[in-house]
Design a protein around this motif. Structure first.
Motif, PDB file in Angstrom:
ATOM      1  N   TRP A  30     -80.996  52.047 -27.243  1.00 24.55           N
ATOM      2  CA  TRP A  30     -81.967  52.854 -27.982  1.00 24.55           C
ATOM      3  C   TRP A  30     -81.311  54.150 -28.455  1.00 24.55           C
ATOM      4  O   TRP A  30     -81.530  54.600 -29.570  1.00 24.55           O
ATOM      5  CB  TRP A  30     -83.170  53.182 -27.116  1.00 24.55           C
TER       6      TRP A  30
ATOM      7  N   GLN B 209     -94.708  52.289 -36.598  1.00 28.37           N
ATOM      8  CA  GLN B 209     -94.176  53.631 -36.825  1.00 28.37           C
ATOM      9  C   GLN B 209     -95.291  54.646 -37.058  1.00 28.37           C
ATOM     10  O   GLN B 209     -95.116  55.837 -36.808  1.00 28.37           O
ATOM     11  CB  GLN B 209     -93.224  53.637 -38.016  1.00 28.37           C
TER      12      GLN B 209
ATOM     13  N   THR C 193     -87.506  62.081 -27.608  1.00 27.68           N
ATOM     14  CA  THR C 193     -87.408  60.785 -28.284  1.00 27.68           C
ATOM     15  C   THR C 193     -88.656  59.984 -27.977  1.00 27.68           C
ATOM     16  O   THR C 193     -89.030  59.838 -26.805  1.00 27.68           O
ATOM     17  CB  THR C 193     -86.176  59.997 -27.807  1.00 27.68           C
TER      18      THR C 193
ATOM     19  N   GLN D 282     -77.349  56.473 -34.745  1.00 31.14           N
ATOM     20  CA  GLN D 282     -76.809  55.864 -35.953  1.00 31.14           C
ATOM     21  C   GLN D 282     -77.773  55.939 -37.135  1.00 31.14           C
ATOM     22  O   GLN D 282     -77.352  55.815 -38.286  1.00 31.14           O
ATOM     23  CB  GLN D 282     -76.438  54.404 -35.687  1.00 31.14           C
ATOM     24  N   SER D 283     -79.043  56.140 -36.850  1.00 29.19           N
ATOM     25  CA  SER D 283     -80.028  56.221 -37.922  1.00 29.19           C
ATOM     26  C   SER D 283     -79.882  57.530 -38.691  1.00 29.19           C
ATOM     27  O   SER D 283     -79.714  58.598 -38.103  1.00 29.19           O
ATOM     28  CB  SER D 283     -81.450  56.121 -37.355  1.00 29.19           C
TER      29      SER D 283
ATOM     30  N   ALA E  10     -79.050  53.441 -31.391  1.00 24.80           N
ATOM     31  CA  ALA E  10     -79.840  53.206 -32.605  1.00 24.80           C
ATOM     32  C   ALA E  10     -80.354  54.517 -33.186  1.00 24.80           C
ATOM     33  O   ALA E  10     -80.350  54.719 -34.400  1.00 24.80           O
ATOM     34  CB  ALA E  10     -81.002  52.268 -32.299  1.00 24.80           C
ATOM     35  N   ALA E  11     -80.783  55.425 -32.308  1.00 24.15           N
ATOM     36  CA  ALA E  11     -81.297  56.720 -32.759  1.00 24.15           C
ATOM     37  C   ALA E  11     -80.182  57.568 -33.377  1.00 24.15           C
ATOM     38  O   ALA E  11     -80.380  58.234 -34.392  1.00 24.15           O
ATOM     39  CB  ALA E  11     -81.947  57.458 -31.595  1.00 24.15           C
TER      40      ALA E  11
ATOM     41  N   GLU F  59     -86.571  58.077 -37.966  1.00 24.45           N
ATOM     42  CA  GLU F  59     -87.088  56.782 -37.543  1.00 24.45           C
ATOM     43  C   GLU F  59     -85.942  55.819 -37.224  1.00 24.45           C
ATOM     44  O   GLU F  59     -84.904  55.854 -37.872  1.00 24.45           O
ATOM     45  CB  GLU F  59     -87.968  56.175 -38.644  1.00 24.45           C
ATOM     46  N   TRP F  60     -86.154  54.962 -36.255  1.00 27.65           N
ATOM     47  CA  TRP F  60     -85.163  53.944 -35.919  1.00 27.65           C
ATOM     48  C   TRP F  60     -85.841  52.749 -35.265  1.00 27.65           C
ATOM     49  O   TRP F  60     -86.976  52.841 -34.817  1.00 27.65           O
ATOM     50  CB  TRP F  60     -84.075  54.506 -35.003  1.00 27.65           C
ATOM     51  N   GLN F  61     -85.129  51.649 -35.231  1.00 29.99           N
ATOM     52  CA  GLN F  61     -85.664  50.414 -34.682  1.00 29.99           C
ATOM     53  C   GLN F  61     -84.575  49.676 -33.917  1.00 29.99           C
ATOM     54  O   GLN F  61     -83.400  49.728 -34.280  1.00 29.99           O
ATOM     55  CB  GLN F  61     -86.206  49.512 -35.799  1.00 29.99           C
TER      56      GLN F  61
ATOM     57  N   ARG G 175     -88.709  57.299 -32.742  1.00 30.56           N
ATOM     58  CA  ARG G 175     -88.605  58.503 -33.567  1.00 30.56           C
ATOM     59  C   ARG G 175     -87.882  59.582 -32.764  1.00 30.56           C
ATOM     60  O   ARG G 175     -88.126  59.754 -31.570  1.00 30.56           O
ATOM     61  CB  ARG G 175     -89.977  59.039 -33.976  1.00 30.56           C
ATOM     62  N   THR G 176     -86.993  60.296 -33.435  1.00 28.91           N
ATOM     63  CA  THR G 176     -86.316  61.430 -32.828  1.00 28.91           C
ATOM     64  C   THR G 176     -87.102  62.680 -33.195  1.00 28.91           C
ATOM     65  O   THR G 176     -87.248  63.008 -34.377  1.00 28.91           O
ATOM     66  CB  THR G 176     -84.872  61.556 -33.340  1.00 28.91           C
TER      67      THR G 176
END
Length: 200
Positions: free
Chosen positions: A112, A43, A148, A118-119, A115-116, A123-125, A136-137
């Protein structure tokens, strides 16, 4: 005597179950820690790319003409050998920049994007097949999403470490379990012999 044997068998089974659950929880905790440390390390690279994008937005520079951005990503890839690629996607999900020329025709994968979204943080994974992705958004000063960032990195080292620890913990747990059964067997044997000696 039958009740005594049954009680000792029950105690041994409960002890074995408790030991197994404790070992399992410890392994999951270790696995989570290792994955988190690796993710936090990647990250840092994603954040550097994020900051570079913010800097270029301030000067209205396009991604494809940004040699400094390309240089930054190249240096980041060289700094950490587990990184596979770094990609930048636009608002519509089309790829704007990639360190891997073979990925320039790709678009933002649905997993992806989910995930972005829902975060709760920028930051997301996500796990993508045999790789992990730290993303990262990127938003501008008005809070509007502009890009992104997705940094793909290999999970080989993670798998090897967790596999070794799992094997070691399993072996250690079995040794303790066998020892407990042996001790319980010896104690049971002594208790069964004790009444006979008392009667004699």
């Amino acid at each position: 005597m039958i009740h005594l044997r049954r009680d000792f068998t029950l105690i041994a089974l409960v002890l074995g179950f408790a030991l197994g659950m404790a070992s399992l929880l410890n392994f999951f905790k270790f696995e989570h820690t290792v994955r988190g440390l690796q993710y936090n390390r990647i990250q840092i690279v994603a954040k550097e790319v994020d900051e570079a994008i913010q800097s270029h937005l301030a000067y209205s520079a396009s991604f494809d003409e940004s040699s400094s951005l390309s240089q930054l990503i190249t240096q980041s890839l060289q700094a950490d050998p587990i990184i596979l690629s770094a990609d930048i996607f636009g608002q519509d999900g089309t790829i704007l920049f990639s360190s891997d020329k073979g990925r320039t025709s790709l678009s933002l994968p649905k997993s992806w994007q989910v995930a972005a979204e829902q975060s709760r943080r920028s930051e997301w994974q996500v796990q993508d097949g045999e790789t992990f992705v730290a993303g990262r958004t990127v938003t501008n000063s008005f809070g509007v999403k502009v890009a992104t960032v997705a940094v793909r990195y290999q999970r080989d080292a993670y798998d090897k470490v967790t596999s070794r620890v799992l094997i070691a913990m399993t072996q250690f747990g079995l040794m303790i379990l066998v020892s407990c059964f042996l001790v319980a067997g010896v104690v049971l044997f002594v208790l069964l012999k004790l009444p006979r000696k008392v009667k004699a």
